[in-house]
Design a protein around this motif. Structure first.
Motif, PDB file in Angstrom:
ATOM      1  N   SER A   1     -26.394 -19.780 -64.913  1.00  0.00           N
ATOM      2  CA  SER A   1     -26.698 -19.208 -66.223  1.00  0.00           C
ATOM      3  C   SER A   1     -27.161 -17.740 -66.149  1.00  0.00           C
ATOM      4  O   SER A   1     -28.268 -17.397 -66.556  1.00  0.00           O
ATOM      5  N   HIS A   2     -26.265 -16.903 -65.600  1.00  0.00           N
ATOM      6  CA  HIS A   2     -26.502 -15.455 -65.542  1.00  0.00           C
ATOM      7  C   HIS A   2     -25.309 -14.750 -66.172  1.00  0.00           C
ATOM      8  O   HIS A   2     -24.174 -15.196 -66.003  1.00  0.00           O
ATOM      9  N   PRO A   3     -25.507 -13.644 -66.884  1.00  0.00           N
ATOM     10  CA  PRO A   3     -24.357 -12.926 -67.456  1.00  0.00           C
ATOM     11  C   PRO A   3     -23.416 -12.437 -66.355  1.00  0.00           C
ATOM     12  O   PRO A   3     -23.856 -12.059 -65.267  1.00  0.00           O
ATOM     13  N   ARG A   4     -22.140 -12.454 -66.679  1.00  0.00           N
ATOM     14  CA  ARG A   4     -21.110 -12.148 -65.685  1.00  0.00           C
ATOM     15  C   ARG A   4     -21.324 -10.759 -65.054  1.00  0.00           C
ATOM     16  O   ARG A   4     -21.198 -10.583 -63.839  1.00  0.00           O
ATOM     17  N   TRP A   5     -21.643  -9.754 -65.876  1.00  0.00           N
ATOM     18  CA  TRP A   5     -21.796  -8.398 -65.326  1.00  0.00           C
ATOM     19  C   TRP A   5     -22.907  -8.355 -64.278  1.00  0.00           C
ATOM     20  O   TRP A   5     -22.789  -7.661 -63.257  1.00  0.00           O
ATOM     21  N   LEU A   6     -23.995  -9.136 -64.518  1.00  0.00           N
ATOM     22  CA  LEU A   6     -25.138  -9.126 -63.601  1.00  0.00           C
ATOM     23  C   LEU A   6     -24.780  -9.848 -62.300  1.00  0.00           C
ATOM     24  O   LEU A   6     -25.136  -9.386 -61.206  1.00  0.00           O
ATOM     25  N   VAL A   7     -24.063 -10.963 -62.414  1.00  0.00           N
ATOM     26  CA  VAL A   7     -23.609 -11.688 -61.217  1.00  0.00           C
ATOM     27  C   VAL A   7     -22.754 -10.763 -60.352  1.00  0.00           C
ATOM     28  O   VAL A   7     -22.948 -10.670 -59.133  1.00  0.00           O
TER      29      VAL A   7
ATOM     30  N   PRO B  51     -16.674 -24.862 -62.978  1.00  0.00           N
ATOM     31  CA  PRO B  51     -15.768 -23.956 -62.260  1.00  0.00           C
ATOM     32  C   PRO B  51     -15.884 -24.147 -60.745  1.00  0.00           C
ATOM     33  O   PRO B  51     -16.954 -24.503 -60.253  1.00  0.00           O
ATOM     34  N   PRO B  52     -14.804 -23.911 -59.999  1.00  0.00           N
ATOM     35  CA  PRO B  52     -14.862 -24.087 -58.535  1.00  0.00           C
ATOM     36  C   PRO B  52     -15.708 -22.984 -57.894  1.00  0.00           C
ATOM     37  O   PRO B  52     -15.758 -21.862 -58.384  1.00  0.00           O
ATOM     38  N   ARG B  53     -16.362 -23.331 -56.777  1.00  0.00           N
ATOM     39  CA  ARG B  53     -17.191 -22.353 -56.069  1.00  0.00           C
ATOM     40  C   ARG B  53     -16.349 -21.209 -55.497  1.00  0.00           C
ATOM     41  O   ARG B  53     -16.871 -20.144 -55.188  1.00  0.00           O
ATOM     42  N   SER B  54     -15.042 -21.458 -55.338  1.00  0.00           N
ATOM     43  CA  SER B  54     -14.171 -20.399 -54.800  1.00  0.00           C
ATOM     44  C   SER B  54     -14.149 -19.184 -55.744  1.00  0.00           C
ATOM     45  O   SER B  54     -13.941 -18.059 -55.313  1.00  0.00           O
ATOM     46  N   ASP B  55     -14.383 -19.431 -57.049  1.00  0.00           N
ATOM     47  CA  ASP B  55     -14.539 -18.329 -58.004  1.00  0.00           C
ATOM     48  C   ASP B  55     -16.040 -18.150 -58.252  1.00  0.00           C
ATOM     49  O   ASP B  55     -16.582 -18.580 -59.269  1.00  0.00           O
ATOM     50  N   LEU B  56     -16.710 -17.514 -57.267  1.00  0.00           N
ATOM     51  CA  LEU B  56     -18.187 -17.471 -57.286  1.00  0.00           C
ATOM     52  C   LEU B  56     -18.763 -16.767 -58.524  1.00  0.00           C
ATOM     53  O   LEU B  56     -19.717 -17.275 -59.112  1.00  0.00           O
ATOM     54  N   PRO B  57     -18.211 -15.633 -58.960  1.00  0.00           N
ATOM     55  CA  PRO B  57     -18.787 -14.997 -60.158  1.00  0.00           C
ATOM     56  C   PRO B  57     -18.804 -15.949 -61.360  1.00  0.00           C
ATOM     57  O   PRO B  57     -19.817 -16.056 -62.059  1.00  0.00           O
ATOM     58  N   ARG B  58     -17.698 -16.632 -61.571  1.00  0.00           N
ATOM     59  CA  ARG B  58     -17.622 -17.579 -62.700  1.00  0.00           C
ATOM     60  C   ARG B  58     -18.575 -18.755 -62.469  1.00  0.00           C
ATOM     61  O   ARG B  58     -19.270 -19.207 -63.378  1.00  0.00           O
TER      62      ARG B  58
ATOM     63  N   TYR C 106     -22.719  -7.539 -60.320  1.00  0.00           N
ATOM     64  CA  TYR C 106     -23.572  -6.455 -59.790  1.00  0.00           C
ATOM     65  C   TYR C 106     -24.318  -6.943 -58.542  1.00  0.00           C
ATOM     66  O   TYR C 106     -24.381  -6.249 -57.518  1.00  0.00           O
ATOM     67  N   MET C 107     -24.892  -8.156 -58.632  1.00  0.00           N
ATOM     68  CA  MET C 107     -25.643  -8.719 -57.500  1.00  0.00           C
ATOM     69  C   MET C 107     -24.740  -8.953 -56.291  1.00  0.00           C
ATOM     70  O   MET C 107     -25.138  -8.667 -55.149  1.00  0.00           O
ATOM     71  N   ILE C 108     -23.531  -9.467 -56.530  1.00  0.00           N
ATOM     72  CA  ILE C 108     -22.604  -9.720 -55.420  1.00  0.00           C
ATOM     73  C   ILE C 108     -22.232  -8.407 -54.741  1.00  0.00           C
ATOM     74  O   ILE C 108     -22.204  -8.301 -53.511  1.00  0.00           O
ATOM     75  N   ASP C 109     -21.994  -7.386 -55.551  1.00  0.00           N
ATOM     76  CA  ASP C 109     -21.643  -6.073 -55.013  1.00  0.00           C
ATOM     77  C   ASP C 109     -22.804  -5.494 -54.193  1.00  0.00           C
ATOM     78  O   ASP C 109     -22.599  -4.870 -53.152  1.00  0.00           O
ATOM     79  N   MET C 110     -24.034  -5.735 -54.646  1.00  0.00           N
ATOM     80  CA  MET C 110     -25.203  -5.138 -53.993  1.00  0.00           C
ATOM     81  C   MET C 110     -25.670  -5.930 -52.776  1.00  0.00           C
ATOM     82  O   MET C 110     -26.025  -5.357 -51.744  1.00  0.00           O
TER      83      MET C 110
ATOM     84  N   ALA D 272     -26.632 -13.113 -53.366  1.00  0.00           N
ATOM     85  CA  ALA D 272     -26.542 -13.099 -54.834  1.00  0.00           C
ATOM     86  C   ALA D 272     -26.785 -14.508 -55.387  1.00  0.00           C
ATOM     87  O   ALA D 272     -27.512 -14.683 -56.374  1.00  0.00           O
ATOM     88  N   GLU D 273     -26.215 -15.499 -54.721  1.00  0.00           N
ATOM     89  CA  GLU D 273     -26.421 -16.881 -55.161  1.00  0.00           C
ATOM     90  C   GLU D 273     -27.890 -17.294 -54.995  1.00  0.00           C
ATOM     91  O   GLU D 273     -28.480 -17.916 -55.884  1.00  0.00           O
ATOM     92  N   ALA D 274     -28.485 -16.907 -53.863  1.00  0.00           N
ATOM     93  CA  ALA D 274     -29.904 -17.230 -53.624  1.00  0.00           C
ATOM     94  C   ALA D 274     -30.799 -16.564 -54.673  1.00  0.00           C
ATOM     95  O   ALA D 274     -31.772 -17.164 -55.155  1.00  0.00           O
ATOM     96  N   LEU D 275     -30.464 -15.334 -55.061  1.00  0.00           N
ATOM     97  CA  LEU D 275     -31.249 -14.617 -56.067  1.00  0.00           C
ATOM     98  C   LEU D 275     -31.107 -15.277 -57.441  1.00  0.00           C
ATOM     99  O   LEU D 275     -32.103 -15.461 -58.153  1.00  0.00           O
ATOM    100  N   CYS D 276     -29.879 -15.656 -57.807  1.00  0.00           N
ATOM    101  CA  CYS D 276     -29.663 -16.371 -59.083  1.00  0.00           C
ATOM    102  C   CYS D 276     -30.481 -17.661 -59.117  1.00  0.00           C
ATOM    103  O   CYS D 276     -31.115 -17.983 -60.123  1.00  0.00           O
TER     104      CYS D 276
END
Length: 313
Positions: free
Chosen positions: A15-21, A1-8, A23-27, A33-37
Motif C-alpha cells: 500500500s504505497h503509491p507507485r511513484w514512491l515505490v 500481482p506477481p512478485r516478478s512485477d515488484l513495483p506493482r 523512487y525507493m527501488i531506484d535509490m 525498497a521492500e524492507a522499507l515499505c
C-alpha cells in the motif's frame, strides 16, 4: 500481482503509491525498497525522552512498570525509554507534570549532533512543536541560551506550554521566518539548528496518510524552500560556529543535493564528520562525506537525515 512485477506488487500489497515505490527501488534497490515499505507499515511503539532536569531514565522506567506498563532503557541515549506501552492516562499525567516528552530517537540524535555547550547561544530555526528546543536546553544546561524561532504563532503558544511544563527557563520563543533569520534574531549564534519542513517520508510509520498526500513535484519544490531556509540560517552562525541541517526524509533532492547546493553557494562552510557525536552503534552509519541517513528498516527509528557544517574563520 506477481512478485516478478515488484513495483506493482509493493504498490498493492504494501500500500504505497507507485511513484514512491519506484523512487525507493531506484535509490535503495529492490530488496531494501521492500524492507522499507514493510517497515513503513509496522505500528511503531512509543519512545519517551526523559526530562533530565526532573528525573532520569531508570526512575522513569520504574514509574512505567509500576503502572503495569512495558518498556526498556535505550541502548543509544541515556535520556530515552523505548518500546514503551503504558495506559494513556498515565502517559498524559507524566506529560502534564513535565517528566517526559514523546520523541523518536532519530530526533534525539539531531540535538546530540548540535552538541550545545554551557554559555552558548543556540538558535532552533523551525522550532515548533519544540521537542528539539527542549532537548537542546537540557543538553546545554541552564547557562546555555536557546532561541526557538517559528513563523506560526499558534504553534509557538502550544510550545510555550510544553516548555513551561518542563520547567525550562533557558528557552526564548520568537516569531519569525528562518529564511530571514538575521532579521529575527539580530545577533550571531554559536550554533544554529535548521530542522526543515520536508516531505516527511521518513515518518510514514507514524503518519501513513502522508504517502498519499505527497506527489513527485512536491520534492523539488520543498528542496527549493529548504535551500532558501539554510541560506537564511547561515547568516546567523558566528565564524567558527556550527550549523546543523536535519529533516525527517530520505529523498536525494531534499538531503544530499541541498547540502551540495548550499556548499557551492557558501564557500565559508564545510561539512564536518558527525560520528564522534553519535552513540557507538550509529557511528558506522555515517557516510564518507560526514552526514548521516537514518532509516526505519535499518535502524528501527524514523527516517532522518543529519548534516553538520562548520563556518570557517
Amino acid at each position: 500481482p506477481p512478485r516478478s512485477d515488484l513495483p506493482r506488487y509493493l504498490e498493492i500489497v504494501e500500500s504505497h503509491p507507485r511513484w514512491l515505490v519506484e523512487y525507493m527501488i531506484d535509490m535503495f534497490g529492490e530488496e531494501e525498497a521492500e524492507a522499507l515499505c514493510r517497515a513503513d507499515n509496522r505500528i511503531p511503539t512509543i519512545t519517551l525522552r526523559v526530562n533530565t532536569a526532573r528525573t532520569d531514565a531508570p526512575a522513569m522506567l520504574e514509574k512505567v512498570l509500576s503502572r503495569e506498563g512495558t518498556g526498556r532503557l535505550s541502548e543509544r541515549f541515556p535520556e530515552a525509554l523505548v518500546e514503551v506501552g503504558v495506559p494513556y492516562e498515565a502517559l498524559l499525567e507524566w506529560l502534564e507534570q513535565g517528566l517526559c516528552v514523546v520523541q523518536d530517537e532519530s530526533s534525539m540524535a539531531v540535538s546530540r549532533v548540535v552538541d550545545p555547550q554551557p554559555g552558548e547561544t543556540v538558535v532552533d530555526a523551525c522550532a515548533a512543536p519544540g521537542g528539539k528546543s527542549s532537548h537542546l536546553a537540557l543538553l546545554g544546561g541552564e547557562d546555555c541560551r536557546v532561541i526557538a524561532v517559528d513563523r506560526n504563532q499558534r504553534r509557538l503558544k502550544a510550545m510555550k506550554k510544553s516548555i513551561d511544563r518542563q520547567g525550562l527557563k533557558n528557552v526564548e520563543m520568537v516569531k519569525g521566518d528562518a529564511a530571514r533569520l538575521s532579521g529575527v534574531v539580530g545577533e550571531q549564534a554559536d550554533r544554529v539548528l535548521l530542522d526543515a519542513p520536508c516531505s516527511g517520508l521518513g515518518t510514514l510509520r507514524r503518519n501513513p496518510e502522508l504517502k498519499w498526500r505527497r506527489f513527485p513535484g512536491d520534492i523539488a519544490n520543498l528542496a527549493t524552500v529548504q535551500l532558501k531556509l539554510l541560506m537564511g540560517c547561515a547568516d546567523v552562525v558566528r565564524p567558527g560556529g556550527v550549523l546543523v541541517y536535519s529533516l525527517c526524509t530520505f529523498t536525494r533532492e531534499e538531503t544530499v543535493q541541498v547540502v551540495e547546493a548550499f556548499l557551492e553557494r557558501r564557500q565559508e562552510y564545510r561539512l564536518e564528520d558527525l560520528s564522534s557525536l553519535l552513540p557507538k552503534t550509529l557511528r558506522d552509519e555515517v557516510a564518507r562525506e560526514g552526514y548521516l541517513q537514518l532509516l526505519p528498516h535499518r535502524h528501527d527509528m524514523e527516517g532522518m537525515f543529519i548534516a553538520r557544517f562548520r563556518r570557517e574563520g
